[in-house]
Design an enzyme around this catalytic site. Structure first.
Site, PDB file in Angstrom:
ATOM      1  N   ASP A  12       0.856  -1.186   0.000  1.00 22.63           N
ATOM      2  CA  ASP A  12       0.000   0.000   0.000  1.00 22.63           C
ATOM      3  C   ASP A  12       0.890   1.234   0.000  1.00 22.63           C
ATOM      4  O   ASP A  12       2.061   1.170   0.419  1.00 22.63           O
ATOM      5  CB  ASP A  12      -0.913   0.004   1.228  1.00 22.63           C
ATOM      6  CG  ASP A  12      -1.939   1.132   1.167  1.00 22.63           C
ATOM      7  OD1 ASP A  12      -2.564   1.297   0.098  1.00 22.63           O
ATOM      8  OD2 ASP A  12      -2.110   1.849   2.175  1.00 22.63           O
ATOM      9  N   GLU A  14       0.849   5.793   0.491  1.00 22.41           N
ATOM     10  CA  GLU A  14       0.170   7.060   0.761  1.00 22.41           C
ATOM     11  C   GLU A  14       0.851   8.114  -0.101  1.00 22.41           C
ATOM     12  O   GLU A  14       2.056   8.016  -0.391  1.00 22.41           O
ATOM     13  CB  GLU A  14       0.244   7.439   2.242  1.00 22.41           C
ATOM     14  CG  GLU A  14      -0.387   6.432   3.189  1.00 22.41           C
ATOM     15  CD  GLU A  14      -1.866   6.197   2.947  1.00 22.41           C
ATOM     16  OE1 GLU A  14      -2.528   7.085   2.353  1.00 22.41           O
ATOM     17  OE2 GLU A  14      -2.366   5.126   3.347  1.00 22.41           O
ATOM     18  N   GLU A  61      -6.646  17.658   1.323  1.00 21.68           N
ATOM     19  CA  GLU A  61      -7.536  16.494   1.215  1.00 21.68           C
ATOM     20  C   GLU A  61      -6.796  15.202   1.546  1.00 21.68           C
ATOM     21  O   GLU A  61      -7.313  14.334   2.256  1.00 21.68           O
ATOM     22  CB  GLU A  61      -8.124  16.416  -0.198  1.00 21.68           C
ATOM     23  CG  GLU A  61      -9.098  15.270  -0.403  1.00 21.68           C
ATOM     24  CD  GLU A  61      -9.609  15.202  -1.830  1.00 21.68           C
ATOM     25  OE1 GLU A  61     -10.662  14.576  -2.039  1.00 21.68           O
ATOM     26  OE2 GLU A  61      -8.956  15.770  -2.727  1.00 21.68           O
ATOM     27  N   HIS A  66      -4.512  10.670   5.637  1.00 17.24           N
ATOM     28  CA  HIS A  66      -3.412   9.926   6.272  1.00 17.24           C
ATOM     29  C   HIS A  66      -2.731  10.663   7.419  1.00 17.24           C
ATOM     30  O   HIS A  66      -1.986  10.047   8.190  1.00 17.24           O
ATOM     31  CB  HIS A  66      -2.362   9.507   5.234  1.00 17.24           C
ATOM     32  CG  HIS A  66      -1.891  10.615   4.337  1.00 17.24           C
ATOM     33  ND1 HIS A  66      -1.269  11.733   4.798  1.00 17.24           N
ATOM     34  CD2 HIS A  66      -1.938  10.741   2.972  1.00 17.24           C
ATOM     35  CE1 HIS A  66      -0.938  12.521   3.786  1.00 17.24           C
ATOM     36  NE2 HIS A  66      -1.342  11.958   2.674  1.00 17.24           N
ATOM     37  N   HIS A 162      -5.366   6.547   7.520  1.00 15.68           N
ATOM     38  CA  HIS A 162      -4.717   5.590   6.629  1.00 15.68           C
ATOM     39  C   HIS A 162      -3.220   5.551   6.916  1.00 15.68           C
ATOM     40  O   HIS A 162      -2.577   6.579   7.145  1.00 15.68           O
ATOM     41  CB  HIS A 162      -4.948   5.978   5.173  1.00 15.68           C
ATOM     42  CG  HIS A 162      -6.340   5.728   4.704  1.00 15.68           C
ATOM     43  ND1 HIS A 162      -6.651   5.463   3.385  1.00 15.68           N
ATOM     44  CD2 HIS A 162      -7.513   5.690   5.378  1.00 15.68           C
ATOM     45  CE1 HIS A 162      -7.959   5.280   3.278  1.00 15.68           C
ATOM     46  NE2 HIS A 162      -8.498   5.430   4.474  1.00 15.68           N
ATOM     47  N   ASP A 167      -2.192  -0.629   6.803  1.00 12.05           N
ATOM     48  CA  ASP A 167      -3.188  -1.077   5.830  1.00 12.05           C
ATOM     49  C   ASP A 167      -2.707  -2.309   5.072  1.00 12.05           C
ATOM     50  O   ASP A 167      -3.506  -3.188   4.736  1.00 12.05           O
ATOM     51  CB  ASP A 167      -3.516   0.052   4.850  1.00 12.05           C
ATOM     52  CG  ASP A 167      -4.328   1.163   5.501  1.00 12.05           C
ATOM     53  OD1 ASP A 167      -4.660   1.028   6.692  1.00 12.05           O
ATOM     54  OD2 ASP A 167      -4.626   2.158   4.818  1.00 12.05           O
TER      55      ASP A 167
END
Length: 246
Positions: A12, A14, A61, A66, A162, A167
């Protein structure tokens, strides 16, 4: 039975944000990579985790998703510093990613910006999109990571924001359950659950007694039954019913 070793990397990322128009990754950068290793359907404990300085500001946003700030990333390495280590970790594996086109787009963009002629990820890794897999298993339902955790009873209570590594670890559990396997339960967890089970007192239910009417066979029914058993014994030379009830 195949003895081939299956190596999967659950991954994953970010990022600084996502474009609403055009290519989603263009001019945005990866700021965190988290990945865990599964070999032959067992989590090995091996992982890759890094925060990255993007050399650009994080969109509000994305920050709300995160919680990673520009200040936190100021002293972190850039992608070029860790690219070789990252590629060594994933090379030749099956990459399992939730909504894979998003993360793969960013990774390929970062690799392209290195100017080293590195091929796209799908040329040296098999890419599996766990979101598409979930949609096939649960058509018409919500299939984001939180929804799948609820469906498979996976504890994600620590997922307030997040996090790429957290994750990835959750997705590993989800993926193993989704594909028919199971995750390894730590022995201390088993002991704790057993203790909890043993500490629960047995609660018994008292039900009102009911009287059942007993109906006995008539003389005619007993005679017919014995005649049938005589026929069985004559044809087979033995009657199991009579041996058991003698």
């Amino acid at each position: 039975m195949s003895n081939d070793i299956t190596r999967q990397i659950i991954l994953d990322t970010e990022t600084t944000g996502i474009n609403r128009l055009g290519i989603h990754y263009e001019k945005h950068r990866i700021i965190e990579i988290g990945a865990v290793e599964i070999v032959n359907r067992r989590l090995t404990g091996s992982q890759f985790h890094i925060y990255l300085k993007p050399n650009r500001l994080i969109d509000l946003e994305a920050f709300n998703v995160h919680g990673i700030s520009d200040e936190f990333l100021a002293d972190k390495p850039v992608f070029a510093d860790v690219a070789d280590e990252f590629l060594d970790f994933i090379r030749g594996s099956e990459l399992v990613i939730h909504n894979a086109p998003f993360d793969i787009g960013f990774i390929d963009y970062e690799l392209g910006m290195l100017g080293r002629g590195i091929a796209k990820i799908n040329t040296f890794c098999l890419v599996t999109d766990s979101l598409q897999l979930a949609r096939k298993i649960f058509p018409g339902k919500r299939n984001n990571l939180d929804a799948l955790c609820d469906r498979y009873l996976i504890n994600n209570s620590q997922r307030k924001l997040h996090s790429a590594l957290y994750d990835a670890k959750i997705l590993a559990d989800v993926f193993l359950l989704m594909t028919g396997g199971q995750t390894l339960i730590p022995f201390d967890m088993v002991a704790q659950e057993q203790h909890e089970i043993n500490s629960i007192s047995i609660q018994r239910m008292n039900r009102a007694k009911t009287s059942l009417k007993v109906i006995y066979a008539s003389n005619e029914e007993v005679l017919a039954h014995n005649q049938q058993l005589d026929l069985v014994q004559k044809k087979s030379g033995s009657c199991l019913w009579r041996r058991i009830n003698s």
